[in-house]
Design a protein around this motif. Sequence first.
Motif, PDB file in Angstrom:
ATOM      1  N   VAL A   1       0.858  -1.174   0.000  1.00 39.53           N
ATOM      2  CA  VAL A   1       0.000   0.000   0.000  1.00 39.53           C
ATOM      3  C   VAL A   1       0.897   1.228   0.000  1.00 39.53           C
ATOM      4  O   VAL A   1       1.798   1.343   0.839  1.00 39.53           O
ATOM      5  CB  VAL A   1      -0.926   0.008   1.234  1.00 39.53           C
ATOM      6  CG1 VAL A   1      -1.722   1.311   1.304  1.00 39.53           C
ATOM      7  CG2 VAL A   1      -1.884  -1.181   1.181  1.00 39.53           C
ATOM      8  N   VAL A   2       0.665   2.132  -0.940  1.00 38.86           N
ATOM      9  CA  VAL A   2       1.488   3.334  -1.086  1.00 38.86           C
ATOM     10  C   VAL A   2       0.656   4.554  -0.712  1.00 38.86           C
ATOM     11  O   VAL A   2      -0.467   4.729  -1.207  1.00 38.86           O
ATOM     12  CB  VAL A   2       2.015   3.477  -2.526  1.00 38.86           C
ATOM     13  CG1 VAL A   2       2.848   4.740  -2.678  1.00 38.86           C
ATOM     14  CG2 VAL A   2       2.845   2.247  -2.910  1.00 38.86           C
ATOM     15  N   THR A   3       1.207   5.383   0.174  1.00 38.21           N
ATOM     16  CA  THR A   3       0.525   6.596   0.631  1.00 38.21           C
ATOM     17  C   THR A   3       1.510   7.760   0.641  1.00 38.21           C
ATOM     18  O   THR A   3       2.728   7.553   0.595  1.00 38.21           O
ATOM     19  CB  THR A   3      -0.023   6.419   2.062  1.00 38.21           C
ATOM     20  OG1 THR A   3       1.074   6.357   2.994  1.00 38.21           O
ATOM     21  CG2 THR A   3      -0.858   5.165   2.182  1.00 38.21           C
ATOM     22  N   PRO A   4       1.017   8.991   0.724  1.00 36.72           N
ATOM     23  CA  PRO A   4       1.931  10.114   0.931  1.00 36.72           C
ATOM     24  C   PRO A   4       2.717   9.919   2.224  1.00 36.72           C
ATOM     25  O   PRO A   4       2.234   9.271   3.168  1.00 36.72           O
ATOM     26  CB  PRO A   4       0.994  11.323   1.029  1.00 36.72           C
ATOM     27  CG  PRO A   4      -0.290  10.880   0.432  1.00 36.72           C
ATOM     28  CD  PRO A   4      -0.396   9.414   0.667  1.00 36.72           C
ATOM     29  N   ALA A   5       3.924  10.436   2.276  1.00 38.24           N
ATOM     30  CA  ALA A   5       4.744  10.307   3.477  1.00 38.24           C
ATOM     31  C   ALA A   5       4.002  10.845   4.690  1.00 38.24           C
ATOM     32  O   ALA A   5       3.423  11.933   4.653  1.00 38.24           O
ATOM     33  CB  ALA A   5       6.063  11.054   3.290  1.00 38.24           C
ATOM     34  N   GLY A   6       3.982  10.054   5.742  1.00 41.13           N
ATOM     35  CA  GLY A   6       3.319  10.476   6.961  1.00 41.13           C
ATOM     36  C   GLY A   6       1.846  10.167   7.017  1.00 41.13           C
ATOM     37  O   GLY A   6       1.186  10.470   8.011  1.00 41.13           O
ATOM     38  N   GLY A   7       1.292   9.572   5.977  1.00 38.93           N
ATOM     39  CA  GLY A   7      -0.127   9.219   5.969  1.00 38.93           C
ATOM     40  C   GLY A   7      -0.922  10.043   4.983  1.00 38.93           C
ATOM     41  O   GLY A   7      -0.445  11.042   4.460  1.00 38.93           O
ATOM     42  N   GLY A   8      -2.139   9.623   4.736  1.00 42.96           N
ATOM     43  CA  GLY A   8      -2.993  10.288   3.759  1.00 42.96           C
ATOM     44  C   GLY A   8      -3.724   9.260   2.927  1.00 42.96           C
ATOM     45  O   GLY A   8      -3.768   8.074   3.273  1.00 42.96           O
ATOM     46  N   PRO A   9      -4.314   9.675   1.812  1.00 45.48           N
ATOM     47  CA  PRO A   9      -5.068   8.737   0.984  1.00 45.48           C
ATOM     48  C   PRO A   9      -4.157   7.677   0.373  1.00 45.48           C
ATOM     49  O   PRO A   9      -2.970   7.925   0.125  1.00 45.48           O
ATOM     50  CB  PRO A   9      -5.677   9.634  -0.096  1.00 45.48           C
ATOM     51  CG  PRO A   9      -4.760  10.806  -0.163  1.00 45.48           C
ATOM     52  CD  PRO A   9      -4.290  11.036   1.241  1.00 45.48           C
ATOM     53  N   VAL A  10      -4.711   6.497   0.152  1.00 41.15           N
ATOM     54  CA  VAL A  10      -3.952   5.422  -0.486  1.00 41.15           C
ATOM     55  C   VAL A  10      -3.840   5.712  -1.979  1.00 41.15           C
ATOM     56  O   VAL A  10      -4.842   5.904  -2.662  1.00 41.15           O
ATOM     57  CB  VAL A  10      -4.644   4.066  -0.238  1.00 41.15           C
ATOM     58  CG1 VAL A  10      -4.025   2.983  -1.116  1.00 41.15           C
ATOM     59  CG2 VAL A  10      -4.524   3.684   1.229  1.00 41.15           C
ATOM     60  N   TRP A  11      -2.607   5.748  -2.469  1.00 37.35           N
ATOM     61  CA  TRP A  11      -2.368   5.998  -3.879  1.00 37.35           C
ATOM     62  C   TRP A  11      -2.382   4.713  -4.695  1.00 37.35           C
ATOM     63  O   TRP A  11      -2.778   4.711  -5.852  1.00 37.35           O
ATOM     64  CB  TRP A  11      -1.010   6.695  -4.066  1.00 37.35           C
ATOM     65  CG  TRP A  11      -0.994   8.120  -3.637  1.00 37.35           C
ATOM     66  CD1 TRP A  11      -2.077   8.929  -3.442  1.00 37.35           C
ATOM     67  CD2 TRP A  11       0.158   8.920  -3.348  1.00 37.35           C
ATOM     68  NE1 TRP A  11      -1.678  10.180  -3.050  1.00 37.35           N
ATOM     69  CE2 TRP A  11      -0.314  10.204  -2.987  1.00 37.35           C
ATOM     70  CE3 TRP A  11       1.534   8.680  -3.365  1.00 37.35           C
ATOM     71  CZ2 TRP A  11       0.562  11.236  -2.638  1.00 37.35           C
ATOM     72  CZ3 TRP A  11       2.396   9.703  -3.021  1.00 37.35           C
ATOM     73  CH2 TRP A  11       1.904  10.968  -2.661  1.00 37.35           C
ATOM     74  N   ASN A  12      -1.885   3.647  -4.111  1.00 36.15           N
ATOM     75  CA  ASN A  12      -1.823   2.384  -4.844  1.00 36.15           C
ATOM     76  C   ASN A  12      -1.908   1.241  -3.850  1.00 36.15           C
ATOM     77  O   ASN A  12      -1.455   1.350  -2.708  1.00 36.15           O
ATOM     78  CB  ASN A  12      -0.520   2.289  -5.643  1.00 36.15           C
ATOM     79  CG  ASN A  12      -0.639   1.329  -6.811  1.00 36.15           C
ATOM     80  OD1 ASN A  12      -1.723   0.826  -7.107  1.00 36.15           O
ATOM     81  ND2 ASN A  12       0.459   1.038  -7.477  1.00 36.15           N
ATOM     82  N   GLU A  13      -2.471   0.127  -4.305  1.00 38.92           N
ATOM     83  CA  GLU A  13      -2.626  -1.068  -3.469  1.00 38.92           C
ATOM     84  C   GLU A  13      -2.563  -2.273  -4.395  1.00 38.92           C
ATOM     85  O   GLU A  13      -3.465  -2.494  -5.191  1.00 38.92           O
ATOM     86  CB  GLU A  13      -3.946  -0.995  -2.691  1.00 38.92           C
ATOM     87  CG  GLU A  13      -5.132  -0.579  -3.537  1.00 38.92           C
ATOM     88  CD  GLU A  13      -6.274   0.018  -2.725  1.00 38.92           C
ATOM     89  OE1 GLU A  13      -6.467  -0.396  -1.572  1.00 38.92           O
ATOM     90  OE2 GLU A  13      -6.973   0.889  -3.269  1.00 38.92           O
ATOM     91  N   TRP A  14      -1.474  -3.048  -4.276  1.00 35.44           N
ATOM     92  CA  TRP A  14      -1.276  -4.137  -5.218  1.00 35.44           C
ATOM     93  C   TRP A  14      -0.243  -5.125  -4.687  1.00 35.44           C
ATOM     94  O   TRP A  14       0.379  -4.896  -3.638  1.00 35.44           O
ATOM     95  CB  TRP A  14      -0.857  -3.607  -6.584  1.00 35.44           C
ATOM     96  CG  TRP A  14       0.460  -2.832  -6.629  1.00 35.44           C
ATOM     97  CD1 TRP A  14       1.241  -2.470  -5.572  1.00 35.44           C
ATOM     98  CD2 TRP A  14       1.106  -2.355  -7.799  1.00 35.44           C
ATOM     99  NE1 TRP A  14       2.344  -1.785  -6.014  1.00 35.44           N
ATOM    100  CE2 TRP A  14       2.289  -1.700  -7.381  1.00 35.44           C
ATOM    101  CE3 TRP A  14       0.816  -2.410  -9.156  1.00 35.44           C
ATOM    102  CZ2 TRP A  14       3.177  -1.101  -8.283  1.00 35.44           C
ATOM    103  CZ3 TRP A  14       1.694  -1.806 -10.045  1.00 35.44           C
ATOM    104  CH2 TRP A  14       2.858  -1.167  -9.614  1.00 35.44           C
ATOM    105  N   LEU A  15      -0.080  -6.218  -5.412  1.00 34.74           N
ATOM    106  CA  LEU A  15       0.912  -7.234  -5.077  1.00 34.74           C
ATOM    107  C   LEU A  15       2.228  -6.916  -5.774  1.00 34.74           C
ATOM    108  O   LEU A  15       2.242  -6.573  -6.960  1.00 34.74           O
ATOM    109  CB  LEU A  15       0.417  -8.619  -5.498  1.00 34.74           C
ATOM    110  CG  LEU A  15      -0.812  -9.131  -4.723  1.00 34.74           C
ATOM    111  CD1 LEU A  15      -1.456 -10.303  -5.454  1.00 34.74           C
ATOM    112  CD2 LEU A  15      -0.439  -9.527  -3.297  1.00 34.74           C
ATOM    113  N   VAL A  16       3.320  -7.013  -5.016  1.00 39.77           N
ATOM    114  CA  VAL A  16       4.654  -6.777  -5.556  1.00 39.77           C
ATOM    115  C   VAL A  16       5.561  -7.918  -5.108  1.00 39.77           C
ATOM    116  O   VAL A  16       5.227  -8.677  -4.186  1.00 39.77           O
ATOM    117  CB  VAL A  16       5.232  -5.430  -5.083  1.00 39.77           C
ATOM    118  CG1 VAL A  16       4.359  -4.267  -5.558  1.00 39.77           C
ATOM    119  CG2 VAL A  16       5.384  -5.401  -3.560  1.00 39.77           C
TER     120      VAL A  16
END
Length: 205
Positions: free
Chosen positions: A106-121
């Motif tokens: 799960v990728v978010t702005p540094a320090g928290g915030g909306p989820v930008w991406n959610e996937w398998l890596v």
Amino acid sequence: MTAARSASAPFGPLDFQLVLLRRMADHQPGLVEDARRRLGVSAAGMREANRRWQAMTRSARSRGALARYRSVLGEPESATRSRVGDLDFDALRWPVPLWPSLRFEVVTPAGGGPVWNEWLVRAPGAAGPALRTAADLRPWSCTADEVARAFPPARPLEGSAPTRWELAFTLPDGSPCAAEFTWGLLQRLVEPRWVAPRPGGPGGA
């Protein structure tokens, strides 16, 4: 084989894996059936897990996406901060027992915030597949970021449903190709809707 889990039972990592599988069943029902059996869950159990997940995400009282993932999956196995240009972001990763060499990221702005991406890596340190030809692009064998790195330039396209993405690219022999992913995991090759430029040609390096 367990039946549908009680709606009052905590929604945890097992249930989340069933949600991942439910989205993949349209394209790879055989692989999903095998994986579901390995988890020891009935088809009704998988449907119930997906129903509960949808209710969680649509509820007016639903917490933010990142908080929801933490609630369901626990604390992440790893969290790294990176920068691209002037943009700092955090990548949080959780193990996925069905795919030991992958992680749910799960990728978010540094320090928290909306989820930008959610996937398998691919898990850090795990060896990915060698991707050279279309024959190497087998269902569930590789992730979207691995395909993009193996066949540049790759262009992302909108997928056919939420949590689905497509990549269009050109194989080393010059053949146009496109692949569809669910939750970032390769599901199938599809008819290209866009042709990546050949290196040295119009738009190429």
